[in-house]
Design an enzyme around this catalytic site. Sequence first.
Site, PDB file in Angstrom:
ATOM      1  N   LYS A  89       0.968  -1.287  -0.021  1.00 59.53           N
ATOM      2  CA  LYS A  89      -0.014   0.004   0.100  1.00 59.53           C
ATOM      3  C   LYS A  89       0.934   1.253   0.079  1.00 59.53           C
ATOM      4  O   LYS A  89       0.374   2.286  -0.623  1.00 59.53           O
ATOM      5  CB  LYS A  89      -0.853  -0.023   1.227  1.00 59.53           C
ATOM      6  CG  LYS A  89      -2.120  -1.041   0.908  1.00 59.53           C
ATOM      7  CD  LYS A  89      -2.748  -1.051   2.115  1.00 59.53           C
ATOM      8  CE  LYS A  89      -4.113  -2.180   2.174  1.00 59.53           C
ATOM      9  NZ  LYS A  89      -4.932  -2.219   3.326  1.00 59.53           N
ATOM     10  N   GLU A 101      -7.556  13.039  -1.076  1.00 59.72           N
ATOM     11  CA  GLU A 101      -7.035  13.816   0.377  1.00 59.72           C
ATOM     12  C   GLU A 101      -6.875  12.761   1.247  1.00 59.72           C
ATOM     13  O   GLU A 101      -5.982  12.659   2.223  1.00 59.72           O
ATOM     14  CB  GLU A 101      -8.107  14.779   0.625  1.00 59.72           C
ATOM     15  CG  GLU A 101      -7.896  16.201   0.106  1.00 59.72           C
ATOM     16  CD  GLU A 101      -6.787  16.710   0.772  1.00 59.72           C
ATOM     17  OE1 GLU A 101      -6.354  16.831   1.816  1.00 59.72           O
ATOM     18  OE2 GLU A 101      -5.560  17.073  -0.179  1.00 59.72           O
ATOM     19  N   ASN A 110      -5.025   1.962  -1.450  1.00 62.53           N
ATOM     20  CA  ASN A 110      -5.550   0.522  -1.745  1.00 62.53           C
ATOM     21  C   ASN A 110      -6.383   0.473  -3.060  1.00 62.53           C
ATOM     22  O   ASN A 110      -6.647  -0.738  -3.298  1.00 62.53           O
ATOM     23  CB  ASN A 110      -6.274   0.027  -0.476  1.00 62.53           C
ATOM     24  CG  ASN A 110      -7.504   0.666  -0.383  1.00 62.53           C
ATOM     25  OD1 ASN A 110      -7.795   1.550  -1.023  1.00 62.53           O
ATOM     26  ND2 ASN A 110      -8.479   0.065   0.293  1.00 62.53           N
ATOM     27  N   ASP A 126     -10.288   1.927   2.933  1.00 61.07           N
ATOM     28  CA  ASP A 126     -10.396   1.140   4.134  1.00 61.07           C
ATOM     29  C   ASP A 126     -11.254   1.779   5.058  1.00 61.07           C
ATOM     30  O   ASP A 126     -12.052   1.262   5.915  1.00 61.07           O
ATOM     31  CB  ASP A 126      -9.056   0.687   4.764  1.00 61.07           C
ATOM     32  CG  ASP A 126      -8.306  -0.453   3.593  1.00 61.07           C
ATOM     33  OD1 ASP A 126      -8.994  -1.091   3.398  1.00 61.07           O
ATOM     34  OD2 ASP A 126      -7.149  -0.475   3.986  1.00 61.07           O
ATOM     35  N   GLY A 151      -4.693  -1.424  18.634  1.00 59.29           N
ATOM     36  CA  GLY A 151      -3.791  -1.726  17.572  1.00 59.29           C
ATOM     37  C   GLY A 151      -3.388  -0.253  16.857  1.00 59.29           C
ATOM     38  O   GLY A 151      -4.053   0.684  16.859  1.00 59.29           O
TER      39      GLY A 151
HETATM   40  P1  NAP Z   1      -0.338  -4.349  10.623  1.00 59.03           P
HETATM   41  O1  NAP Z   1      -0.004  -2.993   9.839  1.00 59.03           O
HETATM   42  O2  NAP Z   1       0.777  -5.503  10.444  1.00 59.03           O
HETATM   43  O3  NAP Z   1      -0.636  -4.022  12.217  1.00 59.03           O
HETATM   44  C1  NAP Z   1      -0.875  -5.054  13.217  1.00 59.03           C
HETATM   45  C2  NAP Z   1      -1.248  -4.855  14.337  1.00 59.03           C
HETATM   46  O4  NAP Z   1      -1.207  -5.715  15.096  1.00 59.03           O
HETATM   47  C3  NAP Z   1      -0.231  -3.752  15.146  1.00 59.03           C
HETATM   48  O5  NAP Z   1      -0.924  -2.875  15.839  1.00 59.03           O
HETATM   49  C4  NAP Z   1       0.686  -4.659  15.858  1.00 59.03           C
HETATM   50  O6  NAP Z   1       1.013  -4.144  17.104  1.00 59.03           O
HETATM   51  C5  NAP Z   1      -0.762  -5.675  16.404  1.00 59.03           C
HETATM   52  N1  NAP Z   1      -0.179  -6.953  16.772  1.00 59.03           N
HETATM   53  C6  NAP Z   1       0.358  -7.957  16.052  1.00 59.03           C
HETATM   54  N2  NAP Z   1       0.649  -9.183  16.809  1.00 59.03           N
HETATM   55  C7  NAP Z   1       0.717  -8.450  17.945  1.00 59.03           C
HETATM   56  C8  NAP Z   1       0.628  -9.347  19.414  1.00 59.03           C
HETATM   57  N3  NAP Z   1       1.248 -10.588  19.559  1.00 59.03           N
HETATM   58  N4  NAP Z   1       0.388  -8.512  20.593  1.00 59.03           N
HETATM   59  C9  NAP Z   1      -0.209  -7.371  20.482  1.00 59.03           C
HETATM   60  N5  NAP Z   1      -0.370  -6.778  19.321  1.00 59.03           N
HETATM   61  C10 NAP Z   1      -0.101  -7.056  18.075  1.00 59.03           C
HETATM   62  O7  NAP Z   1      -1.763  -4.861  10.061  1.00 59.03           O
HETATM   63  P2  NAP Z   1      -3.030  -4.080   9.445  1.00 59.03           P
HETATM   64  O8  NAP Z   1      -2.885  -3.955   7.834  1.00 59.03           O
HETATM   65  O9  NAP Z   1      -3.324  -2.969  10.288  1.00 59.03           O
HETATM   66  O10 NAP Z   1      -4.195  -5.273  10.000  1.00 59.03           O
HETATM   67  C11 NAP Z   1      -4.422  -5.422  10.981  1.00 59.03           C
HETATM   68  C12 NAP Z   1      -5.576  -6.407  11.063  1.00 59.03           C
HETATM   69  O11 NAP Z   1      -6.813  -5.872  10.570  1.00 59.03           O
HETATM   70  C13 NAP Z   1      -5.310  -7.732  10.472  1.00 59.03           C
HETATM   71  O12 NAP Z   1      -5.897  -8.795  11.275  1.00 59.03           O
HETATM   72  C14 NAP Z   1      -6.022  -7.416   9.199  1.00 59.03           C
HETATM   73  O13 NAP Z   1      -6.307  -8.965   8.600  1.00 59.03           O
HETATM   74  C15 NAP Z   1      -7.229  -6.704   9.636  1.00 59.03           C
HETATM   75  N6  NAP Z   1      -7.620  -6.028   8.454  1.00 59.03           N
HETATM   76  C16 NAP Z   1      -8.976  -6.197   8.066  1.00 59.03           C
HETATM   77  C17 NAP Z   1      -9.565  -5.600   7.194  1.00 59.03           C
HETATM   78  C18 NAP Z   1     -10.963  -5.722   6.712  1.00 59.03           C
HETATM   79  O14 NAP Z   1     -11.666  -5.252   5.739  1.00 59.03           O
HETATM   80  N7  NAP Z   1     -11.748  -6.415   7.517  1.00 59.03           N
HETATM   81  C19 NAP Z   1      -8.839  -4.403   6.454  1.00 59.03           C
HETATM   82  C20 NAP Z   1      -7.507  -3.999   6.753  1.00 59.03           C
HETATM   83  C21 NAP Z   1      -6.921  -5.096   7.565  1.00 59.03           C
HETATM   84  P3  NAP Z   1       2.651  -3.661  16.792  1.00 59.03           P
HETATM   85  O15 NAP Z   1       2.836  -2.352  16.173  1.00 59.03           O
HETATM   86  O16 NAP Z   1       3.143  -3.632  18.350  1.00 59.03           O
HETATM   87  O17 NAP Z   1       3.635  -4.855  16.178  1.00 59.03           O
END
Ligand code: NAP
Length: 306
Positions: A89, A101, A110, A126, A151
Amino acid sequence: MIQAHAQENTSSISAVFDRHSVAAGAITGVVGDPVEHSKSPLIHNYWITAHNARSIYAPFQISNDNIKQFLEEAPRYGVKGLNVTTPHKQAAFDICDTVSERARRVEAVNTIVYDRDGRAHGDSTDGWGFVESMKAGADWAPAKTRALIIGAGGAAGAIVDALAAAGAARITLCNRTAARAEAIAARYDARVVLGPWPCSPAEVAEADLLVNATTLGMLDGDDAGVWRAIFDGVRLGPGVVATDLIYAPLQTPFLIAAAAAGAATVDGLGMLLHQARPGFALWHGVTPVVSDALRALVLAKSGYLP
Ligand code: NAP
């Protein structure tokens, strides 16, 4: 090498073109690494059929090394637009000639639409998809909401942006790595504040929107203990809504703990479906809807049932 990869994809797409008499220049798709888990082809091809759009939507697995060249050359192979997923992304943001924006604020793209000259225009949908999903799934509006977001990754950043733009009263960010939460908060006004990690029942009790934007709780994870501690002794009042961005499984440990504390819940599938709508509208000139039939199709094909 990228050319070879793109040609490989294009030639297999050409076969589909021939079968479906699709007009040239009508290729759309999703690019990521990995990409085989993506539900976007299912969603977009459902809408393509529903709207009789002469187009196809294909997955493209492209590595970090090749993504810049792929995104720049895609229009030469007849690609009209792309969705971009992890980990590309930011690369997509960098190659776009213009961005919306909201994409500029979150520094991520995305959704790309290529114009006739092959120029790339980027958007970040998103956060919009999140708000639409919440409005559709619960008696909820973003204005004046007091949100607790657990998160601080890319998805959390997009949600903070959408909530701040829609008039949220306060957004508390709790993340394991404090620096990532600080970086998001620094982009906004004093409504976005930092909370502790792990967040405590006190932060939960003060919010009316609870969001799990971490990966804690995905299939094969065993994180129920984290959530039981956060909700320990909390009794949530009417009007509190909890949502998890994770949609596999649909009922996550976070949602189960939030429901037990009295919150209404919205699962993460709605955000996935709604964030896809602006791209389809840009590429095909018609805004698709998220129907029960589409939701049922994605659930059935994914093998996880409600
Ligand atoms: P990302 O940028 O990799 O961020 C991951 C997040 O999870 C960070 O805040 C990370 O904390 C935290 N994390 C990972 N392992 C952890 C642990 N063991 N303990 C505590 N915190 C932990 O991922 P993202 O793109 O933001 O996505 C986050 C989630 O949203 C994923 O599950 C993804 O599949 C989901 N998602 C869903 C949609 C939808 O349309 N429903 C869209 C986008 C994303 P740290 O910063 O400390 O590493």
